[in-house]
Design a protein around this motif. Structure first.
Motif, PDB file in Angstrom:
ATOM      1  N   ALA A  96       6.458 -63.219  58.483  1.00 10.00           N
ATOM      2  CA  ALA A  96       4.991 -63.217  58.466  1.00 10.00           C
ATOM      3  C   ALA A  96       4.462 -62.022  57.680  1.00 10.00           C
ATOM      4  O   ALA A  96       3.512 -62.144  56.896  1.00 10.00           O
ATOM      5  CB  ALA A  96       4.448 -63.201  59.895  1.00 10.00           C
ATOM      6  N   ALA A  97       5.075 -60.859  57.879  1.00 14.18           N
ATOM      7  CA  ALA A  97       4.631 -59.665  57.160  1.00 14.18           C
ATOM      8  C   ALA A  97       4.921 -59.792  55.669  1.00 14.18           C
ATOM      9  O   ALA A  97       4.067 -59.443  54.827  1.00 14.18           O
ATOM     10  CB  ALA A  97       5.312 -58.429  57.735  1.00 14.18           C
ATOM     11  N   ALA A  98       6.100 -60.280  55.313  1.00 16.20           N
ATOM     12  CA  ALA A  98       6.431 -60.442  53.897  1.00 16.20           C
ATOM     13  C   ALA A  98       5.497 -61.435  53.223  1.00 16.20           C
ATOM     14  O   ALA A  98       5.064 -61.226  52.074  1.00 16.20           O
ATOM     15  CB  ALA A  98       7.879 -60.909  53.753  1.00 16.20           C
ATOM     16  N   ASP A  99       5.155 -62.514  53.927  1.00 13.01           N
ATOM     17  CA  ASP A  99       4.227 -63.492  53.367  1.00 13.01           C
ATOM     18  C   ASP A  99       2.883 -62.850  53.036  1.00 13.01           C
ATOM     19  O   ASP A  99       2.265 -63.157  52.006  1.00 13.01           O
ATOM     20  CB  ASP A  99       4.004 -64.639  54.356  1.00 13.01           C
ATOM     21  CG  ASP A  99       5.244 -65.509  54.545  1.00 13.01           C
ATOM     22  OD1 ASP A  99       6.197 -65.376  53.753  1.00 13.01           O
ATOM     23  OD2 ASP A  99       5.252 -66.309  55.502  1.00 13.01           O
ATOM     24  N   GLU A 100       2.439 -61.949  53.889  1.00 12.25           N
ATOM     25  CA  GLU A 100       1.153 -61.288  53.657  1.00 12.25           C
ATOM     26  C   GLU A 100       1.217 -60.311  52.488  1.00 12.25           C
ATOM     27  O   GLU A 100       0.263 -60.213  51.697  1.00 12.25           O
ATOM     28  CB  GLU A 100       0.691 -60.572  54.927  1.00 12.25           C
ATOM     29  CG  GLU A 100       0.229 -61.511  56.027  1.00 12.25           C
ATOM     30  CD  GLU A 100      -1.039 -62.256  55.608  1.00 12.25           C
ATOM     31  OE1 GLU A 100      -2.139 -61.727  55.812  1.00 12.25           O
ATOM     32  OE2 GLU A 100      -0.912 -63.371  55.044  1.00 12.25           O
ATOM     33  N   LEU A 101       2.317 -59.596  52.351  1.00 11.34           N
ATOM     34  CA  LEU A 101       2.471 -58.693  51.215  1.00 11.34           C
ATOM     35  C   LEU A 101       2.319 -59.449  49.902  1.00 11.34           C
ATOM     36  O   LEU A 101       1.637 -58.987  48.968  1.00 11.34           O
ATOM     37  CB  LEU A 101       3.842 -58.011  51.250  1.00 11.34           C
ATOM     38  CG  LEU A 101       4.148 -57.078  52.420  1.00 11.34           C
ATOM     39  CD1 LEU A 101       5.591 -56.588  52.311  1.00 11.34           C
ATOM     40  CD2 LEU A 101       3.193 -55.898  52.468  1.00 11.34           C
ATOM     41  N   VAL A 102       2.956 -60.601  49.831  1.00  9.50           N
ATOM     42  CA  VAL A 102       2.894 -61.396  48.601  1.00  9.50           C
ATOM     43  C   VAL A 102       1.506 -62.009  48.425  1.00  9.50           C
ATOM     44  O   VAL A 102       0.945 -62.009  47.320  1.00  9.50           O
ATOM     45  CB  VAL A 102       3.974 -62.500  48.628  1.00  9.50           C
ATOM     46  CG1 VAL A 102       3.837 -63.404  47.408  1.00  9.50           C
ATOM     47  CG2 VAL A 102       5.371 -61.880  48.677  1.00  9.50           C
ATOM     48  N   ARG A 103       0.948 -62.514  49.490  1.00  5.90           N
ATOM     49  CA  ARG A 103      -0.321 -63.239  49.400  1.00  5.90           C
ATOM     50  C   ARG A 103      -1.451 -62.388  48.826  1.00  5.90           C
ATOM     51  O   ARG A 103      -2.245 -62.856  47.999  1.00  5.90           O
ATOM     52  CB  ARG A 103      -0.728 -63.757  50.793  1.00  5.90           C
ATOM     53  CG  ARG A 103      -2.018 -64.571  50.789  1.00  5.90           C
ATOM     54  CD  ARG A 103      -2.436 -64.952  52.201  1.00  5.90           C
ATOM     55  NE  ARG A 103      -2.787 -63.800  53.021  1.00  5.90           N
ATOM     56  CZ  ARG A 103      -3.951 -63.158  52.941  1.00  5.90           C
ATOM     57  NH1 ARG A 103      -4.868 -63.513  52.047  1.00  5.90           N
ATOM     58  NH2 ARG A 103      -4.198 -62.130  53.738  1.00  5.90           N
TER      59      ARG A 103
ATOM     60  N   ALA B  34      -1.244 -59.721  46.927  1.00  8.03           N
ATOM     61  CA  ALA B  34      -0.984 -59.162  45.598  1.00  8.03           C
ATOM     62  C   ALA B  34      -1.448 -60.144  44.530  1.00  8.03           C
ATOM     63  O   ALA B  34      -1.301 -61.357  44.663  1.00  8.03           O
ATOM     64  CB  ALA B  34       0.498 -58.867  45.419  1.00  8.03           C
ATOM     65  N   ARG B  35      -2.018 -59.615  43.454  1.00  4.92           N
ATOM     66  CA  ARG B  35      -2.432 -60.455  42.337  1.00  4.92           C
ATOM     67  C   ARG B  35      -1.201 -60.935  41.567  1.00  4.92           C
ATOM     68  O   ARG B  35      -0.177 -60.246  41.546  1.00  4.92           O
ATOM     69  CB  ARG B  35      -3.355 -59.664  41.404  1.00  4.92           C
ATOM     70  CG  ARG B  35      -4.702 -59.376  42.048  1.00  4.92           C
ATOM     71  CD  ARG B  35      -5.615 -58.595  41.149  1.00  4.92           C
ATOM     72  NE  ARG B  35      -6.915 -58.460  41.795  1.00  4.92           N
ATOM     73  CZ  ARG B  35      -7.675 -57.377  41.750  1.00  4.92           C
ATOM     74  NH1 ARG B  35      -7.264 -56.320  41.086  1.00  4.92           N
ATOM     75  NH2 ARG B  35      -8.850 -57.358  42.365  1.00  4.92           N
ATOM     76  N   PRO B  36      -1.270 -62.074  40.901  1.00  3.22           N
ATOM     77  CA  PRO B  36      -0.162 -62.475  40.035  1.00  3.22           C
ATOM     78  C   PRO B  36       0.156 -61.370  39.023  1.00  3.22           C
ATOM     79  O   PRO B  36      -0.741 -60.852  38.357  1.00  3.22           O
ATOM     80  CB  PRO B  36      -0.705 -63.731  39.342  1.00  3.22           C
ATOM     81  CG  PRO B  36      -1.685 -64.297  40.324  1.00  3.22           C
ATOM     82  CD  PRO B  36      -2.332 -63.090  40.971  1.00  3.22           C
ATOM     83  N   GLY B  37       1.409 -60.988  38.965  1.00  2.00           N
ATOM     84  CA  GLY B  37       1.801 -59.858  38.131  1.00  2.00           C
ATOM     85  C   GLY B  37       1.645 -58.518  38.812  1.00  2.00           C
ATOM     86  O   GLY B  37       2.084 -57.488  38.283  1.00  2.00           O
ATOM     87  N   GLY B  38       1.006 -58.501  39.984  1.00  2.00           N
ATOM     88  CA  GLY B  38       0.836 -57.258  40.722  1.00  2.00           C
ATOM     89  C   GLY B  38       2.137 -56.748  41.286  1.00  2.00           C
ATOM     90  O   GLY B  38       3.095 -57.503  41.493  1.00  2.00           O
TER      91      GLY B  38
ATOM     92  N   GLY C  84      11.677 -64.268  48.502  1.00  4.21           N
ATOM     93  CA  GLY C  84      12.013 -65.518  47.855  1.00  4.21           C
ATOM     94  C   GLY C  84      11.607 -65.580  46.394  1.00  4.21           C
ATOM     95  O   GLY C  84      11.553 -64.556  45.694  1.00  4.21           O
ATOM     96  N   ASP C  85      11.301 -66.795  45.937  1.00  8.91           N
ATOM     97  CA  ASP C  85      10.982 -66.987  44.522  1.00  8.91           C
ATOM     98  C   ASP C  85       9.515 -66.730  44.213  1.00  8.91           C
ATOM     99  O   ASP C  85       9.044 -67.037  43.120  1.00  8.91           O
ATOM    100  CB  ASP C  85      11.379 -68.400  44.071  1.00  8.91           C
ATOM    101  CG  ASP C  85      10.648 -69.495  44.853  1.00  8.91           C
ATOM    102  OD1 ASP C  85       9.772 -69.166  45.686  1.00  8.91           O
ATOM    103  OD2 ASP C  85      10.959 -70.680  44.618  1.00  8.91           O
ATOM    104  N   ARG C  86       8.816 -66.142  45.152  1.00  5.03           N
ATOM    105  CA  ARG C  86       7.409 -65.798  44.913  1.00  5.03           C
ATOM    106  C   ARG C  86       7.255 -64.494  44.150  1.00  5.03           C
ATOM    107  O   ARG C  86       6.132 -64.104  43.802  1.00  5.03           O
ATOM    108  CB  ARG C  86       6.664 -65.724  46.251  1.00  5.03           C
ATOM    109  CG  ARG C  86       6.654 -67.043  47.010  1.00  5.03           C
ATOM    110  CD  ARG C  86       6.136 -66.868  48.415  1.00  5.03           C
ATOM    111  NE  ARG C  86       6.970 -65.955  49.199  1.00  5.03           N
ATOM    112  CZ  ARG C  86       6.662 -65.561  50.431  1.00  5.03           C
ATOM    113  NH1 ARG C  86       5.550 -65.983  50.998  1.00  5.03           N
ATOM    114  NH2 ARG C  86       7.468 -64.752  51.103  1.00  5.03           N
ATOM    115  N   VAL C  87       8.382 -63.801  43.912  1.00  6.74           N
ATOM    116  CA  VAL C  87       8.340 -62.548  43.163  1.00  6.74           C
ATOM    117  C   VAL C  87       9.321 -62.615  41.999  1.00  6.74           C
ATOM    118  O   VAL C  87      10.263 -63.413  41.994  1.00  6.74           O
ATOM    119  CB  VAL C  87       8.664 -61.331  44.061  1.00  6.74           C
ATOM    120  CG1 VAL C  87       7.676 -61.224  45.214  1.00  6.74           C
ATOM    121  CG2 VAL C  87      10.095 -61.403  44.587  1.00  6.74           C
ATOM    122  N   THR C  88       9.069 -61.757  41.014  1.00  2.40           N
ATOM    123  CA  THR C  88       9.978 -61.606  39.878  1.00  2.40           C
ATOM    124  C   THR C  88      10.296 -60.121  39.726  1.00  2.40           C
ATOM    125  O   THR C  88       9.712 -59.270  40.414  1.00  2.40           O
ATOM    126  CB  THR C  88       9.335 -62.127  38.583  1.00  2.40           C
ATOM    127  OG1 THR C  88       8.170 -61.326  38.292  1.00  2.40           O
ATOM    128  CG2 THR C  88       8.928 -63.589  38.724  1.00  2.40           C
TER     129      THR C  88
END
Length: 287
Positions: free
Chosen positions: A144-151, A153-157, A205-209
Motif C-alpha cells: 500500500a505504501a509503495a503504491d502511494e509513492l508511485v501514484r 510521482a509525476r511520470p518521469g519523476g 514493479g514495472d511502474r518504475v524505470t
C-alpha cells in the motif's frame, strides 16, 4: 476520500487530517514515534542521511518535492535549502512541530502536513520528487505504501528511498527486540524488508524505470560505546522506548532486553572506531 492537489505554495502550518489517526494500528504507530525524542536521533545520530538522499535524487530549485514519513525533516529541510517547494508529510504531528520550528529558525518555508503514507492526501502525479529517509519503511503494509509513492510521482519523476537493511545494525537491533515486544497485527510486515532490494523492486514493479540501488554504511560517531548507545536509545528512539515501557512490570525481561542490546552494540562496536549502520539507497523514476 477527497484528495488535495498540491500547488507548490509552501505554508508554515501543520495541516491535521483526523482520518489519518482513526485506525487503531495507525494510532499505535503515531504513539510509538511521539514517544521519546526521534528528532534528537535525526539531529545527533543520522543527520547526514537526509542530505545523502537529497543528493541521490538530485533535488533542484523550484521542483515540487514530497518527503514521505518525514519525521522532523531530516530530508525535507535539506531539500528546501536547495530551493525546492517541499511538503513534509508524517503521521505524527509532534515530529512535524519540531521540524517546523527548525525550518523557521533557518528562515525556510515548508508545508508540514499530517498524513498516512499508505493513503497520501495528494492527487496523482503531483510531485517531481518523492522521497523517504528511513520513514516509509515503518508503514505496516508495504505494498500500500509503495503504491502511494508511485501514484503521487509525476511520470518521469524521481523516487528515492533510504532504508535500514535486515543485515545491518538497525535491522539486527529490531530482530533483537522482537522477542520482547507484542507480535505485530496480522498483515503487518517487518520494516527492514524495505532494505532488501528484491523486496522493494517487487513492490514497485514495472511502474518504475531506471531503478538502481546500492548498500551503503552511514558512519555513526555519536556514541563512545555500547552503554551510551543503549542509554540514548532507551530515552529517545520510539520503538526502544515503547519496548521498555511495555516491560515496566516485568523487570527481569527488561533487564534481559537491555543485556541483549548491549551485547549487540558491543559486538558491532568492537574494533571499529566509527561503526557504520548499513542502509539501502534506492532510486527510480516513475514510468
Amino acid at each position: 476520500m477527497n484528495r488535495t492537489t498540491y500547488s507548490g505554495d509552501a505554508v508554515a502550518d501543520v495541516v491535521l487530517r483526523p482520518e489519518s489517526t482513526s485506525d487503531p494500528i495507525k494510532q499505535k504507530h503515531r504513539a510509538v514515534w511521539a514517544s521519546g525524542d526521534y528528532a534528537a536521533v535525526a539531529r545527533e545520530v543520522i543527520p547526514a542521511l537526509g542530505r545523502v538522499l537529497v543528493d541521490a535524487c538530485d533535488v533542484r530549485a523550484g521542483e515540487q518535492v514530497l518527503d514521505v514519513a518525514a519525521g522532523s525533516g531530516n530530508a525535507a529541510i535539506p531539500a528546501a535549502l536547495r530551493g525546492a517547494d517541499v511538503v513534509a508529510s508524517d503521521l505524527t504531528p509532534e515530529l512535524l512541530d519540531v521540524g517546523r520550528a527548525e525550518a523557521s529558525r533557518r528562515g525556510l518555508e515548508l508545508s508540514w502536513e499530517q498524513g498516512d503514507c499508505e493513503d497520501l492526501p495528494y492527487d496523482d502525479a503531483s510531485f517531481d520528487v518523492v522521497m523517504s529517509s528511513v520513514g516509509v519503511m515503518f508503514a505496516p503494509h508495504h505494498q500500500a505504501a509503495a503504491d502511494e509513492l508511485v501514484r503521487v510521482a509525476r511520470p518521469g519523476g524521481r523516487i528515492a528511498l533510504a532504508s535500514w537493511t535486515p543485515e545491518g545494525f538497525v535491522g539486527r537491533m529490531f530482530a533483537t527486540m522482537r522477542p520482547f515486544v507484542p507480535a505485530p497485527p496480522p498483515g503487518a510486515q517487518p520494516p527492514p524488508l524495505w532494505g532488501d532490494p528484491e523486496h522493494v523492486t517487487a513492490l514497485l514493479g514495472d511502474r518504475v524505470t531506471d531503478l538502481a540501488w546500492q548498500r551503503r554504511e552511514l558512519p555513526v560517531d555519536r556514541f563512545a560505546g555500547a552503554d551510551e548507545f543503549v542509554a540514548f536509545f532507551k530515552r529517545h528512539y520510539g520503538p526502544t522506548v515503547m519496548a521498555f515501557r511495555g516491560l515496566a512490570d516485568r523487570p527481569e525481561q527488561a533487564a534481559a532486553l537491555e543485556r541483549a542490546l548491549l551485547d549487540l552494540a558491543r559486538g558491532h562496536h568492537r574494533g571499529r572506531p566509527t561503526p557504520g549502520w548499513e542502509y539501502l539507497l534506492l532510486t527510480a523514476r516513475r514510468a
